[in-house]
Design a protein around this motif. Structure first.
Motif, PDB file in Angstrom:
ATOM      1  N   SER A 106      15.518   2.762 -18.767  1.00  0.00           N
ATOM      2  CA  SER A 106      15.817   2.523 -20.197  1.00  0.00           C
ATOM      3  C   SER A 106      15.514   3.530 -21.123  1.00  0.00           C
ATOM      4  O   SER A 106      15.707   5.000 -20.786  1.00  0.00           O
ATOM      5  N   ALA A 132      19.804   3.281 -16.279  1.00  0.00           N
ATOM      6  CA  ALA A 132      20.201   2.498 -17.421  1.00  0.00           C
ATOM      7  C   ALA A 132      19.499   3.047 -18.725  1.00  0.00           C
ATOM      8  O   ALA A 132      19.093   2.193 -19.538  1.00  0.00           O
ATOM      9  N   TRP A 178      24.011   4.015 -13.838  1.00  0.00           N
ATOM     10  CA  TRP A 178      24.517   2.760 -14.999  1.00  0.00           C
ATOM     11  C   TRP A 178      25.110   1.868 -14.225  1.00  0.00           C
ATOM     12  O   TRP A 178      25.680   1.984 -13.002  1.00  0.00           O
ATOM     13  N   ASP A 182      25.459  -4.153 -16.666  1.00  0.00           N
ATOM     14  CA  ASP A 182      24.160  -3.976 -17.632  1.00  0.00           C
ATOM     15  C   ASP A 182      24.533  -4.495 -19.181  1.00  0.00           C
ATOM     16  O   ASP A 182      24.955  -3.749 -19.824  1.00  0.00           O
ATOM     17  N   HIS A 206      20.000  -5.179 -16.084  1.00  0.00           N
ATOM     18  CA  HIS A 206      19.046  -4.164 -16.723  1.00  0.00           C
ATOM     19  C   HIS A 206      17.807  -3.951 -16.046  1.00  0.00           C
ATOM     20  O   HIS A 206      17.459  -2.802 -15.594  1.00  0.00           O
TER      21      HIS A 206
END
Length: 229
Positions: A106, A132, A178, A182, A206
């Motif tokens: 993230s 992600a 990815w 998500d 996620h």
């Protein structure tokens, strides 16, 4: 020369040859893997990597080469990048390694990319991973506050500067993952970077990227150089 001496001569020659032959060299021990520095995302901490770090250990990474770092997630990603630089320098000094691998989830992608682009990190990072990561922003960041959330919003000044020019600078090997499932990274295409190996993962939420076994295997193969490019 008498008969007993003649009979013993072959044994003597064999013994001399054996002594003269050099001992076979022991096979060289394999080089230890690069240390891995994990960089978590917003509102998280280093424990987010427990599952993945455990898998690295099971695959032969020494515990002292796996670093689950924790940092304050409300601060600017530029501040975090400077702190990451210090962490990596300490890891290199303590292990004697030439480079590290950096695995991010993230928002961790943003501070580590800033480090690579602006703080000379591309010379110290062999492989970089974004799981992600909101590399071009996410609409979900409009629902949280603070400096780091503002920086994650699409079109922010931080992201414009970060993505200007080469998105994957230096000799570092870049890879992203990815998922269309998500909901936190919106749009999903935000993750991919020009010049990186960009992979669509299965339908993952996620927070599932750091725990998914299939993603782990692909990350492991990327950092070791075993993955096809």
């Amino acid at each position: 020369m008498n008969a007993p001496m003649l009979r013993s001569l072959p044994a003597v020659l064999i013994a001399l040859a054996t002594c003269a032959a050099p001992a076979a060299a022991a096979p060289a021990a394999p080089a230890p893997p690069d240390p891995v520095v994990f960089v978590h995302g917003w509102n998280s901490d280093g424990t987010a990597w427990n599952t993945m770090a455990g898998r690295f250990r099971a695959d032969g990474w020494p515990a002292d080469r796996l670093h689950q770092w924790t940092y304050p997630t409300s601060q600017s990603n530029a501040t975090t990048a400077a702190q990451l630089a210090s962490v990596i320098d300490r890891v290199l000094a303590s292990t004697g390694a030439a480079k590290v691998d950096v695995v991010t989830h993230s928002m961790g992608a943003l501070s580590s990319r800033y480090y690579l682009k602006n703080l000379g990190g591309d010379k110290k990072v062999d492989a970089w991973v974004s799981l992600a990561g909101p590399n071009h922003g996410t609409q979900a960041a409009r629902w949280c506050g603070g400096t780091s959330c503002v920086e994650m919003r699409p079109g922010s000044a931080f992201l414009r500067a970060l993505n200007t020019g080469d998105e994957t600078p230096g000799p570092t090997r870049y890879a992203t993952w990815w998922s269309a499932c998500d909901a936190i990274i919106n749009p999903a295409g935000s993750v991919a970077l020009t010049g990186a190996v960009n992979t669509q993962a299965p339908c993952l939420l996620h927070t599932a990227f750091t725990e998914n076994a299939g993603v782990y295997r692909e990350v492991r193969d990327h950092v070791t150089g075993a993955a096809p490019r």
